[in-house]
Design an enzyme around this catalytic site. Structure first.
Site, PDB file in Angstrom:
ATOM      1  N   ASP A 258      34.789  40.162  34.166  1.00 34.27           N
ATOM      2  CA  ASP A 258      35.642  39.840  35.294  1.00 34.27           C
ATOM      3  C   ASP A 258      36.611  41.014  35.453  1.00 34.27           C
ATOM      4  OD1 ASP A 258      37.000  38.688  37.412  1.00 34.27           O
ATOM      5  OD2 ASP A 258      37.152  36.712  36.482  1.00 34.27           O
ATOM      6  N   TRP A 259      37.295  41.071  36.568  1.00 34.73           N
ATOM      7  CA  TRP A 259      38.071  42.269  36.918  1.00 34.73           C
ATOM      8  C   TRP A 259      39.256  42.450  35.956  1.00 34.73           C
ATOM      9  CZ3 TRP A 259      33.853  41.728  39.068  1.00 34.73           C
ATOM     10  CH2 TRP A 259      33.396  42.522  40.106  1.00 34.73           C
TER      11      TRP A 259
END
Ligand code: BGC
Length: 951
Positions: free
Chosen positions: A444-445
């Protein structure tokens, strides 16, 4: 056209590349996958395939046996999972040394084995020395999103179960995994049960659930052969570039992999309900709404049409579906997913992935795993026991993998004290091992925490930089990964595996064949160079409206108050009936609640092309009927509302409840909902209206369950429709239901409780900047309806509940074991039937024999009322007493359209997997001892037929 027919027509369009018309831009249309009518199996047959796919059952068993011994460590760990120790593999000796000096992320600790040469290098500007065993510290302190790093000082939600917090950093196990790509252990594709398919030409959808288990391993083999050939010609730096998002350059998509050699790179873009950050796109109903349809055709079509839009904009990887499990009713992102039941979520994930990928877009199953609250999502450890992990949280991911998902996104949180993106247990052992996932794992970012996450199973870092907000802070990978491979800390074999998996996803979906270029700029709609404003909407609004109608749940209908029949006068009460003052896209990422609520907030959204309000849609109808129509939108002026509704034939009160992702706070709600009350003074408004008008109908656009007991039983409230969050056609969809153009068939994908306390599982709050919250999943399998059933708690409306304007009767239940004509796995099947847990091995949890139809459930359903309508029969299995399972578990459903009086025979099959429990000692699926029964009915508590399962 009925949905099934439309789907067939649509698939035909895709197969013959006639979708030219569906995607208006000729650039887009010409690049859709061109196919002959030949189906995948023949198209992808090759000798390469044959040799690598031919794994005999003999091999399967023996490899399983040897794998079982190496899993002994994890099974020991598994049984002590409640104590939440990270799974430590053989040479991961690691003592956590909490010290600020470890900002180097890697520290030397007592040498016992493994690489003996001291190594030096630099990670984000700090020099490090590596020798022997490694201890990885969660450093720098994760502060993404920054707003979550500080705790709320006031106004905390009332329910904080408050169980312990954890302070300090956790160790990362270093895997002994060999890191070569491995095939899913499966027999050679065996038509008609396990036919070979390409994700581009998936099996047709069946509303009752598929009778076949598609085998994508041939397609993967072909993709891997191409990927290996490509990667073998690359330098180390080029391989690293395939794995590291572009974090320094101006970028077009939310995630980007830069071109390498003649390969154009990748565009990764949100969201699970449409293309985010662009225009001329569709905002589809959210995951929770399509889940409420219990209709696989709609799930598949939604995936397919979203896929057409992603492709049309040049997106390689669509960042969805989102499949977290709604464990906590207040969880901010629950609406992005498919509800609280693992079977329903799994089916929705499966169909969504098949639909998305059928047009050549890579799906990304997210967020893996145990990410169930927004509060401190980067600083919490979800402590989950092994059985619960297998039976609930991992299940939708297993189904996404079975649908051929090219990628999986690991989540921000820790799992049993190890970050999800460097978690050897969940990534290597469970996902790539047991489930046999052959694609790639992206972070995920900003969820990556170390360079060595590579050895724990991470394949791609997104968005690429250590910090989301300061891209010049460097990357855990990029030059650092190059250094680690150069100095032998990370093997070249693993590096090759990472790059190859990513490239295999690209080839699997045929993206090397005329894939459209990116034609938008996610950070600016006004970029005149890159933004081509391509219109990808086609006629997708039709499906949006259909899903909105089919996903609306009729909860109460007194004396035929609904459907409306040309009422003489109507008043619409509540701001949710109209459009917001700032317009549909007035709030960035929909982070505001004003007017009709069609979606929650956060990265899981898209821009609306337009938003039809209930008022606009009802007005059209009122004009045709000659009804007088007025409105009252002042939510807090209840006295005014009460006097406005007097003497009006029907008062329809529109209310809502909103939530979203934690980087935006709306009305004091930090992503998660502060409570479960409806917003904008709704309870008072409804009661004031009901006190003045005895035909009050409530429509709720809600991201999840809300507590409605203060008025649900009020006799003047004659109708309640739970309309979920329905997307851009929300007003039309609810008007179809209110007036009976659509006979409601939606079912609750979660329980609506009488009181918040009844849910028993709450947000964990508190802690300071350095605290890692401990989130004990000690309820195990028992949340939502499983808990209500187990502890005899009466809900307001149970899971699976929903009324219709007609009535249905059920007859003639017959349950039988299907003949097993596939000789390949007879020994395994016999062992399972004798109660022996399944053997361990790569892909053992997705082994085809475990998922093939096994028990057949047949019954008849009749429409006994006066209107045509769709019934959603549901099959609940009751496991043997003593098995530790909840009283009832959803294991099948169908959606059947019936004319008045019509009778239809429904056939639903159940595989062995759905009749198994996870044995934490043996680390396998097993049939518990004792007798199984099942019930067929209209909800989790409305059983109409019950009988034994003869196994
Ligand atoms: C979200 C993901 C999303 C990513 C990219 C993250 O904050 O958790 O779901 O795909 O951002 O926008």
């Amino acid at each position: 056209m009925r949905l099934a027919a439309r789907l067939a027509a649509l698939s035909a369009l895709v197969l013959t590349a006639v979708s030219v018309g569906a995607l208006p831009s000729s650039a887009v249309a010409s690049s859709l996958p061109v196919a002959s009518s030949a189906v995948a199996s023949s198209a992808i047959a090759s000798s390469d395939v044959a040799s690598s796919a031919a794994v005999s059952s003999g091999v399967e068993v023996s490899s399983a046996v040897s794998a079982a011994s190496s899993y002994a460590i994890s099974s020991a760990a598994a049984s002590s999972y409640a104590a939440s120790s990270a799974v430590v593999t053989s040479y991961a000796v690691s003592s956590a040394i909490a010290s600020s000096a470890v900002s180097s992320a890697i520290s030397a600790s007592a040498a016992t084995s493994a690489p003996s040469v001291p190594l030096t290098g630099e990670v984000s500007g700090v020099s490090y020395t590596v020798s022997s065993t490694y201890t990885i510290y969660g450093d720098p302190v994760p502060t993404n999103p920054p707003s979550l790093a500080t705790s709320p000082t006031a106004g905390e939600p009332p329910y904080n179960s408050g169980s312990g917090t954890e302070v300090g950093w956790q160790t990362l196990s270093i895997s002994s995994y060999a890191f070569s790509s491995f095939p899913v252990v499966s027999p050679t594709p065996l038509p008609p049960v396990f036919p070979s398919y390409s994700p581009l030409y998936p099996p047709p959808v069946e509303n009752s659930g598929s009778q076949i288990v598609p085998d994508f391993s041939d397609a993967w083999d072909v993709a891997f052969a191409k990927a290996e050939a490509f990667v073998s010609g690359l330098t180390l730096e080029q391989k690293v570039n395939i794995t590291t998002g572009e974090y320094q350059e101006p970028i077009l998509c939310v995630g980007n992999i830069a071109p390498v050699a003649d390969w154009p790179g990748l565009c990764l873009q949100d969201s699970p309900l449409g293309v985010r950050d662009t225009d001329f796109n569709t905002l589809f109903p959210a995951g929770i709404t399509v889940a409420a349809t219990f209709n696989r055709t709609m799930m598949r079509l939604r995936g397919l049409e979203m896929g057409q839009e992603f492709r049309g904009k040049g997106v390689n990887v669509a960042l969805g579906p989102m499949m977290n499990m709604g464990r906590v009713a207040q969880g901010g992102r629950n609406w992005e997913g498919f509800g609280t039941d693992a079977f329903l979520s799994g089916e929705a994930a499966y169909e969504t992935v098949l639909g998305l990928q059928s047009v050549g877009v890579q799906a990304c199953a997210k967020h893996y795993v145990d990410y169930e609250q927004e509060y401190k999502r980067t600083q919490e450890s979800s402590n989950v026991d092994d059985r619960t992990q297998h039976e609930i949280y991992q299940k939708p991911f297993l189904r996404a993998v079975m649908a051929g998902s090219a990628s999986v996104m690991c989540s921000y949180n820790m799992i049993n004290d190890t970050y999800a993106c460097e978690n050897d247990r969940t990534l290597n052992q469970l996902l790539k091992g047991e489930i046999g996932f052959r694609g790639y794992v992206m972070s995920d970012w900003g969820a990556q925490m170390s360079t060595l996450s590579a050895v724990a199973g991470l394949d791609m870092t997104m968005a690429g930089g250590i910090h989301l907000s300061t891209p010049d802070g460097g990357s855990w990978w990029g030059p650092n990964l190059t250094a680690f491979v150069d100095n032998g800390t990370i093997s070249m074999a693993r590096m090759d595996d990472m790059a190859t998996r990513i490239m295999a996803g690209y080839y699997l979906l045929g993206q090397d064949n005329n894939y459209p270029n990116v034609s938008f700029n996610a950070s600016s709609l006004y970029d005149t160079v890159h933004d081509k404003h391509i219109d990808v909407q086609a006629d997708h609004y039709k499906l949006v409206r259909e899903i909105g109608g089919a996903g609306a749940v009729l909860l109460k209908n007194t004396d035929g108050a609904l459907p409306l029949n040309k009422p003489r006068s109507i008043i619409l009460v509540g701001s949710d009936a109209g459009n917001g003052a700032m317009g549909a896209n007035g709030y960035s990422d929909r982070g505001g609640d004003d007017g009709i609520l069609g979606v929650g907030w956060g990265s899981g959204t898209a821009n609306y092309p337009y938003l039809v309000s209930p008022a606009a849609a009802i007005q059209e109808r009122a004009r045709l009927d000659g009804s007088s129509l007025t409105n009252w939108y002042l939510d807090w002026d209840t006295e005014g509302a009460a006097s406005a509704v007097e003497q009006v034939d029907v008062a329809i009160v529109f209310v809502n409840s909103d939530s979203g992702e934690g980087y935006i706070t709306v009305d004091g709600n930090w992503g998660d909902r502060d409570n479960l009350t409806l917003w904008h003074n709704a309870d008072n408004l409804i009661q004031a209206v009901a006190a003045a008008n005895n035909n009050t109908i409530v429509v709720a656009h809600s991201v999840g369950p809300s507590i409605i007991d203060s008025w649900a039983e009020n006799p003047n409230v004659t109708g309640i429709i739970w309309a979920n969050v329905a997307g851009q056609e929300a007003g039309n969809a609810i008007t179809d239901v209110l007036y009976g153009a659509v006979n409601p068939s939606g079912r609750l994908p979660y329980t609506i409780a009488k009181a918040l306390e009844d849910y028993g599982v709450f947000l964990i709050l508190g802690g300071d900047n350095d605290t890692i919250l401990s989130i004990p999943y000690t309820e195990g399998l028992f949340y939502d309806y499983r808990r209500f059933d187990q502890y005899n708690i009466t809900p307001r409306y149970e899971f699976g509940f929903g009324l219709s304007y007609t009535t249905f009767e059920y007859y003639n239940l017959a349950v039988s074991v299907l003949p097993q004509y596939d000789p390949t796995d007879l020994a395994l099947e016999a062992a399972w039937e004798a109660g022996v847990p399944t053997p361990q091995g790569e892909g053992s949890s997705t082994a085809f024999w475990l998922h093939r139809p096994y028990v057949q459930v047949q019954f008849e359903v009749q429409n006994t009322g006066a209107l045509a309508g769709t019934e959603i029969p549901q099959v609940y299995v009751h496991f043997p007493t003593g098995s530790g399972e909840p009283p009832s578990l959803l294991k099948g459903f169908d959606a059947i359209y019936l004319e008045p009086g019509e009778v239809q025979t429904v056939t639903i099959t159940i595989p062995r997997y759905e009749l198994s429990i996870w044995d934490i000692i043996a680390q396998g699926w097993s049939k518990p001892e004792g007798s199984f029964t099942l019930s067929v009915g209209a909800s989790s508590r409305d059983f109409r037929l019950t009988g034994p399962i003869p196994i």
